[in-house]
Structure formats: C-alpha cells, structure tokens
Design an enzyme around this catalytic site. Structure first.
Site, PDB file in Angstrom:
ATOM      1  N   LYS A 110       5.009 -11.006  -3.959  1.00 28.31           N
ATOM      2  CA  LYS A 110       5.414  -9.788  -4.462  1.00 28.31           C
ATOM      3  C   LYS A 110       6.995  -9.530  -4.625  1.00 28.31           C
ATOM      4  CE  LYS A 110       7.094  -7.192  -1.420  1.00 28.31           C
ATOM      5  NZ  LYS A 110       7.800  -6.214  -0.294  1.00 28.31           N
TER       6      LYS A 110
ATOM      7  N   THR B 157      10.897  -4.037   1.252  1.00 26.36           N
ATOM      8  CA  THR B 157      11.570  -4.863  -0.199  1.00 26.36           C
ATOM      9  C   THR B 157      10.669  -4.343  -1.143  1.00 26.36           C
ATOM     10  OG1 THR B 157      12.112  -6.765   1.236  1.00 26.36           O
ATOM     11  CG2 THR B 157      11.903  -6.928  -1.156  1.00 26.36           C
TER      12      THR B 157
ATOM     13  N   LEU C 148       7.894  -0.543   5.099  1.00 28.70           N
ATOM     14  CA  LEU C 148       6.309  -0.682   4.276  1.00 28.70           C
ATOM     15  C   LEU C 148       6.207  -1.737   3.467  1.00 28.70           C
ATOM     16  CD1 LEU C 148       5.911   3.150   3.417  1.00 28.70           C
ATOM     17  CD2 LEU C 148       5.206   1.990   5.547  1.00 28.70           C
ATOM     18  N   PRO C 149       5.019  -2.250   3.136  1.00 28.18           N
ATOM     19  CA  PRO C 149       5.121  -3.381   2.400  1.00 28.18           C
ATOM     20  C   PRO C 149       5.428  -3.459   1.087  1.00 28.18           C
ATOM     21  CG  PRO C 149       2.829  -2.623   3.238  1.00 28.18           C
ATOM     22  CD  PRO C 149       3.696  -1.659   3.588  1.00 28.18           C
TER      23      PRO C 149
ATOM     24  N   LYS D 227      18.627  -8.615  -2.514  1.00 30.40           N
ATOM     25  CA  LYS D 227      17.556  -8.989  -1.889  1.00 30.40           C
ATOM     26  C   LYS D 227      16.604  -9.827  -2.648  1.00 30.40           C
ATOM     27  CE  LYS D 227      13.933  -9.504   1.106  1.00 30.40           C
ATOM     28  NZ  LYS D 227      14.036 -10.406   2.316  1.00 30.40           N
TER      29      LYS D 227
HETATM   30  P1  NAD Z   1       3.454  -5.626   7.596  1.00 30.55           P
HETATM   31  O1  NAD Z   1       2.151  -5.497   6.807  1.00 30.55           O
HETATM   32  O2  NAD Z   1       3.359  -6.515   8.893  1.00 30.55           O
HETATM   33  O3  NAD Z   1       4.047  -4.228   8.009  1.00 30.55           O
HETATM   34  C1  NAD Z   1       3.845  -3.156   7.292  1.00 30.55           C
HETATM   35  C2  NAD Z   1       3.399  -1.999   8.107  1.00 30.55           C
HETATM   36  O4  NAD Z   1       2.968  -0.615   7.240  1.00 30.55           O
HETATM   37  C3  NAD Z   1       1.758  -2.209   8.316  1.00 30.55           C
HETATM   38  O5  NAD Z   1       1.828  -2.123   9.645  1.00 30.55           O
HETATM   39  C4  NAD Z   1       0.647  -1.080   7.744  1.00 30.55           C
HETATM   40  O6  NAD Z   1      -0.291  -0.667   8.564  1.00 30.55           O
HETATM   41  C5  NAD Z   1       1.981  -0.016   7.367  1.00 30.55           C
HETATM   42  N1  NAD Z   1       1.608   1.101   6.724  1.00 30.55           N
HETATM   43  C6  NAD Z   1       1.091   0.849   5.358  1.00 30.55           C
HETATM   44  N2  NAD Z   1       1.049   2.008   4.678  1.00 30.55           N
HETATM   45  C7  NAD Z   1       1.594   2.817   5.730  1.00 30.55           C
HETATM   46  C8  NAD Z   1       1.445   4.357   5.402  1.00 30.55           C
HETATM   47  N3  NAD Z   1       1.016   4.999   4.403  1.00 30.55           N
HETATM   48  N4  NAD Z   1       2.054   5.011   6.574  1.00 30.55           N
HETATM   49  C9  NAD Z   1       2.068   4.246   7.580  1.00 30.55           C
HETATM   50  N5  NAD Z   1       2.204   3.099   7.867  1.00 30.55           N
HETATM   51  C10 NAD Z   1       1.737   2.311   6.801  1.00 30.55           C
HETATM   52  O7  NAD Z   1       4.584  -6.242   6.857  1.00 30.55           O
HETATM   53  P2  NAD Z   1       5.937  -6.885   7.043  1.00 30.55           P
HETATM   54  O8  NAD Z   1       5.831  -8.318   7.221  1.00 30.55           O
HETATM   55  O9  NAD Z   1       6.315  -5.641   8.416  1.00 30.55           O
HETATM   56  O10 NAD Z   1       6.888  -6.533   5.951  1.00 30.55           O
HETATM   57  C11 NAD Z   1       7.321  -4.938   5.748  1.00 30.55           C
HETATM   58  C12 NAD Z   1       8.499  -5.168   4.456  1.00 30.55           C
HETATM   59  O11 NAD Z   1       9.734  -6.092   4.839  1.00 30.55           O
HETATM   60  C13 NAD Z   1       7.964  -5.689   3.121  1.00 30.55           C
HETATM   61  O12 NAD Z   1       8.387  -4.963   2.181  1.00 30.55           O
HETATM   62  C14 NAD Z   1       8.505  -7.136   3.274  1.00 30.55           C
HETATM   63  O13 NAD Z   1       8.577  -7.740   1.896  1.00 30.55           O
HETATM   64  C15 NAD Z   1       9.805  -6.933   4.024  1.00 30.55           C
HETATM   65  N6  NAD Z   1      10.058  -8.306   4.666  1.00 30.55           N
HETATM   66  C16 NAD Z   1       9.446  -8.994   5.343  1.00 30.55           C
HETATM   67  C17 NAD Z   1       9.729 -10.195   6.145  1.00 30.55           C
HETATM   68  C18 NAD Z   1       8.921 -11.056   6.918  1.00 30.55           C
HETATM   69  O14 NAD Z   1       9.229 -12.271   7.333  1.00 30.55           O
HETATM   70  N7  NAD Z   1       7.640 -10.402   7.205  1.00 30.55           N
HETATM   71  C19 NAD Z   1      11.009 -10.427   5.908  1.00 30.55           C
HETATM   72  C20 NAD Z   1      11.954  -9.812   5.055  1.00 30.55           C
HETATM   73  C21 NAD Z   1      11.391  -8.653   4.587  1.00 30.55           C
END
Ligand code: NAD
Length: 297
Positions: A246, A96, A65-66, A171
């Site tokens: 964030k 994260t 999740l975000p 991280k």
């Molecule tokens: P994203 O926003 O694409 O995905 C998060 C998903 O969670 C979304 O699809 C959203 O609809 C869903 N969501 C939110 N609340 C919800 C709930 N209550 N129930 C069900 N689903 C819910 O974000 P992301 O890029 O996939 O990142 C996710 C995590 O990974 C974050 O913490 C981010 O910091 C970390 N991260 C991202 C990257 C990157 O390159 N994008 C790299 C490393 C780490």
C-alpha cells in the site's frame, strides 16, 4: 482533563490508545471489530457504538485506519464525523494515506473551522506498544503544539515536515527507502550464504562496513541471526507485506503526480507484489528474504 475520541483500535491504534489512557487522558474508542473495543474498555476506555459517537463532545479526535478510503469515509462519507465535531476539536489522523486525501480532508475540516494535522507514524507495533513512535506531522504549527502532549504520550520523536499532507509525503519517502534497503539486504545476505558464508558473520561484517543499515542493526531478515525480530518467528507480527505494498503504491502515485523518477521503489513494489501473490501478504515485510531463498519459503 483532555477528552479524546479514538477510532481504529488495531495493531497500532490499540496500543496507542492504551498509552493515552495510561498517561491519564479520558478516551472514548470505536472500532468496527467488537473484540478490539472490548480490550480498550478493559483498559479504561469508554466504548462507543459509532465513529460519530466517538467524535461527539471531545477535545481531540484521533484516527488510525488502514488506508485512504477508510479515512475519506470516516470524515467525508454519508456518516462522516466532520458534521458532529465541535469547531474547537483538534483532529489528528495518524493513518498512512495519500497526501492528497490528507489535504482534501484537512481543507474540508478547515472550511467548518476545525484544525487538522496528518501525523503518520514510524516505529511499528513495537514502537506503538513502548510509546516510542516517531510522528511525522503535516499541518499548521499551532495545531501541532496543541497535539504535542498527546503525541508525546504515544511517541518519542516528533517532526514537523511542512503543511497539510507533508507528513504523508515524508512517511511515503521513508517507507520506499525502507523497502529498497530491506530487499537489498536480503539479496546480499543470500548471495553470501549461497557462497558458503555464515549469515550471522556476514551480517556483522556488513553492519560495521559501508553496507550498514537499519535492517542489519535492528531488523535482520535472515532467520536465526537476530533474536526478537519477525525473521526469528517465521515472519509473524511486525509490518505486513500488504501494508508495505500500500505504501509503495502511495509512493508511485506521488512520483507520477510530479513526474519524479523512482526506479528502485518501482522494483521493490514489484518484488513485494509478487511475494504477496505467493501467499505472503500477511507476513512481515522482512519475509522478502524468502524471495531469494526459495528453500525457506
Ligand atoms: P490494523 O488493520 O491493525 O488497524 C486498523 C483498524 O481500523 C482495524 O482494527 C479496523 O477494524 C479498524 N477500522 C477499519 N475501518 C474502520 C471504521 N470505518 N471505523 C472504525 N474502525 C475501523 O492496521 P494497523 O497496523 O494498526 O495500521 C494502521 C495504519 O498505521 C495504517 O495506515 C498503516 O499503514 C500504518 N502503520 C502501520 C504500522 C505497522 O507496523 N503495523 C507501522 C506504521 C504505520
């Protein structure tokens, strides 16, 4: 066969779930965005109509999740899933988030006999798609060993940073360093270009010299220098500026909590916040280059 519940099928969670399915795991998925759920179903996942549904009758429950508030809500909120997980279910949170929130959720889980690890990832969307993520784990050794086959299906490096929350601390340290080196690399490239150098030639010189770093190796921020990176597609895709902000906020909170001095991280956070305010929050974080070259903005 191991049954997996997966919540959060976004940029990272979607391809991670896909890799689990391709490696033969049974997967029940849930996301608040219906289209993302539809895509997972096409790959063989079972669609759930709530997070609680995804947490019911599974061996392993994974969340991606975000931010902290989403994870707190998912596990501890009014509709929190802790109430319906079986005691033998292993919980893996790959989001994260603040180390303190990982510890809070993990200790609430422990009280009802559920083992949980924090396993934030490094490697970006490309790593999630290719199944080459790095997992940085906090929590006990036994749940880590139980999680290992799933982590290996989604990644190629697994580190055990320490007890609960330690994965998040490591991280956050990594991403603070990443923000500093990306901003520094962009600054040096612009200095060279403004003094008449070709950015590709300068990049190669610095890559092979004492300024060499990950950005120059695989993620050059200057447009046109490297193929296949966000800088060569107008900074689309990749790791969003707002997600970096964030993570830098988490770094600042972690520093305040222990009285650590992080002047470079604070400066990088301010650069990224101003960049976001100028409308670049949803661009890749290497777009910090545009702060130095306003003609490209
Ligand atoms: P994203 O926003 O694409 O995905 C998060 C998903 O969670 C979304 O699809 C959203 O609809 C869903 N969501 C939110 N609340 C919800 C709930 N209550 N129930 C069900 N689903 C819910 O974000 P992301 O890029 O996939 O990142 C996710 C995590 O990974 C974050 O913490 C981010 O910091 C970390 N991260 C991202 C990257 C990157 O390159 N994008 C790299 C490393 C780490």
């Amino acid at each position: 066969m191991t049954k997996v519940g997966f919540v959060g099928l976004g940029n990272m969670g979607g391809p991670m779930a896909k890799n689990l399915l391709q490696q033969g795991f049974e997967l029940k998925g849930y996301d608040i965005v219906p289209q993302l759920l539809d895509e997972a179903v096409k790959l063989g996942a079972v669609a759930c109509d709530s997070a609680k549904d995804a947490a019911t009758d599974v061996d392993v429950f994974i969340s991606m999740l975000p931010a902290s508030k989403h994870v707190q809500n998912l596990y501890l909120g009014d509709e929190g899933v802790l109430s319906c997980l079986q005691p033998e279910t292993l919980v893996i949170d790959c989001s994260t988030i603040a180390p303190t929130v990982s510890q809070e959720v993990s200790s609430a889980a422990k009280k009802i006999g559920i083992a949980m690890i924090d396993a934030p990832v490094s490697g970006g969307v490309g790593g999630a798609v290719a199944g080459t993520l790095t997992f940085i784990v906090g929590g006990g050794s036994a749940p880590l060993e139980q999680a290992r086959p799933l982590l290996e299906a989604m990644g190629s490096n697994i580190f055990h940073a320490g007890e609960s929350g330690a994965g998040q601390v490591a991280k956050v340290c990594n991403n603070m360093l990443l923000s500093v080196l990306m901003a520094g690399t962009a600054e040096a490239l612009q200095l060279g270009v403004d003094n008449g150098l070709d950015p590709a030639v300068l990049s190669e010189i610095m890559r092979k010299s004492s300024g060499g770093n990950w950005a120059l190796e695989v993620y050059n921020p200057y447009p046109g220098v490297m193929d296949g990176v966000p800088a060569s597609r107008e900074y689309e895709g990749g790791f969003l500026v707002d997600l970096m902000i964030k993570d830098l906020g988490l770094a600042m909170e972690s520093a305040l909590a222990v009285g650590a001095s992080t002047p470079m991280g604070a400066l990088a956070r301010n650069l990224y916040v101003n960049h976001s305010k100028e409308g670049h929050g949803r661009s890749d974080f290497s777009s910090i280059q545009q702060v130095y070259n306003k003609s490209d903005a």
